[in-house]
Design a protein around this motif. Sequence first.
Motif, PDB file in Angstrom:
ATOM      1  N   LEU A   9       0.840  -1.196   0.000  1.00  0.00           N
ATOM      2  CA  LEU A   9       0.000   0.000   0.000  1.00  0.00           C
ATOM      3  C   LEU A   9       0.871   1.240   0.000  1.00  0.00           C
ATOM      4  CD1 LEU A   9      -2.587  -0.914   2.802  1.00  0.00           C
ATOM      5  CD2 LEU A   9      -2.896  -1.117   0.334  1.00  0.00           C
ATOM      6  N   VAL A  11       0.376   4.682   1.429  1.00  0.00           N
ATOM      7  CA  VAL A  11      -0.527   5.418   2.312  1.00  0.00           C
ATOM      8  C   VAL A  11       0.086   6.777   2.615  1.00  0.00           C
ATOM      9  CG1 VAL A  11      -1.773   5.409   4.500  1.00  0.00           C
ATOM     10  CG2 VAL A  11      -1.337   3.252   3.305  1.00  0.00           C
ATOM     11  N   ASN A  12      -0.613   7.820   2.198  1.00  0.00           N
ATOM     12  CA  ASN A  12      -0.159   9.195   2.428  1.00  0.00           C
ATOM     13  C   ASN A  12       1.256   9.415   1.899  1.00  0.00           C
ATOM     14  OD1 ASN A  12      -2.631   9.648   3.667  1.00  0.00           O
ATOM     15  ND2 ASN A  12      -1.822   9.192   5.700  1.00  0.00           N
ATOM     16  N   LEU A  30      -5.313   0.394   8.520  1.00  0.00           N
ATOM     17  CA  LEU A  30      -4.835   1.755   8.773  1.00  0.00           C
ATOM     18  C   LEU A  30      -4.668   2.016  10.267  1.00  0.00           C
ATOM     19  CD1 LEU A  30      -7.072   3.684   6.224  1.00  0.00           C
ATOM     20  CD2 LEU A  30      -4.604   3.278   6.034  1.00  0.00           C
ATOM     21  N   SER A  62     -13.804   2.823   4.318  1.00  0.00           N
ATOM     22  CA  SER A  62     -12.703   1.874   4.498  1.00  0.00           C
ATOM     23  C   SER A  62     -13.086   0.667   5.349  1.00  0.00           C
ATOM     24  CB  SER A  62     -11.480   2.585   5.078  1.00  0.00           C
ATOM     25  OG  SER A  62     -11.754   3.129   6.351  1.00  0.00           O
ATOM     26  N   CYS A  70      -6.670  -3.675  -2.015  1.00  0.00           N
ATOM     27  CA  CYS A  70      -6.043  -2.374  -2.237  1.00  0.00           C
ATOM     28  C   CYS A  70      -4.580  -2.508  -2.624  1.00  0.00           C
ATOM     29  CB  CYS A  70      -6.164  -1.525  -0.966  1.00  0.00           C
ATOM     30  SG  CYS A  70      -7.856  -1.317  -0.404  1.00  0.00           S
ATOM     31  N   GLU A  74      -3.077   3.696  -4.021  1.00  0.00           N
ATOM     32  CA  GLU A  74      -2.766   4.859  -3.203  1.00  0.00           C
ATOM     33  C   GLU A  74      -3.939   5.145  -2.262  1.00  0.00           C
ATOM     34  OE1 GLU A  74      -1.908   9.648  -3.598  1.00  0.00           O
ATOM     35  OE2 GLU A  74      -2.050   8.428  -5.399  1.00  0.00           O
ATOM     36  N   VAL A  75      -3.619   5.279  -0.984  1.00  0.00           N
ATOM     37  CA  VAL A  75      -4.610   5.588   0.046  1.00  0.00           C
ATOM     38  C   VAL A  75      -4.242   6.934   0.651  1.00  0.00           C
ATOM     39  CG1 VAL A  75      -5.668   4.854   2.222  1.00  0.00           C
ATOM     40  CG2 VAL A  75      -4.887   3.133   0.573  1.00  0.00           C
ATOM     41  N   THR A  77      -5.425   9.465   3.788  1.00  0.00           N
ATOM     42  CA  THR A  77      -6.225   9.568   5.002  1.00  0.00           C
ATOM     43  C   THR A  77      -6.217  11.006   5.511  1.00  0.00           C
ATOM     44  OG1 THR A  77      -4.423   9.170   6.567  1.00  0.00           O
ATOM     45  CG2 THR A  77      -5.499   7.214   5.622  1.00  0.00           C
TER      46      THR A  77
END
Length: 170
Positions: A9, A11-12, A30, A62, A70, A74-75, A77
């Motif tokens: 993932l 993430v941010n 997360l 989510s 996933c 791109e995640v 938050t």
Amino acid sequence: MDGHIPVHLNVNGQAHALSLDPRTTLLDCLRERLGLTGTKKGCDQGACGACTVLLGGERVNSCLVPAVQCDGMEVVTIEAMAGHGLGAKVQEAFLTHDGFQCGYCTSGQICSIVAMLGEHRDGRPSAVTEDLTGPVALTDAEIRERMAGNLCRCGAYNGIVAAVKEVAAG
């Protein structure tokens, strides 16, 4: 074999290589695996929107998304919203217009607004869009319909709508 699945993932903006039980939701990944607790667990049924994040640029609940689905995505938050141009503007407008009370739903509301404004900018209609031939005005009814998946137990909807209108106008 422990039944875990390798998942990558972003993430941010930070890459994470994880090994996850296939039943793990993106929300639990997360919060519990990555320590990103700004995304809230509300109903755990996709009904309240407190867990809204951006997945591949689209807003998702989510709590309903298996994290293994996933892989490679791109995640974004709430933790990244202050550094996100539009996200920072939405946060500021929330403060200006008192768009929160207890604050529990705020992270999901802000992520949802950022995506919703993008959907509007791209010309996507909502269920209440009357004229599909031209630009859609973000009226109170239009904003409320587009944000209907994000609930606020405290009833700060007027402030939320005002915040959206300010950011959309700017």
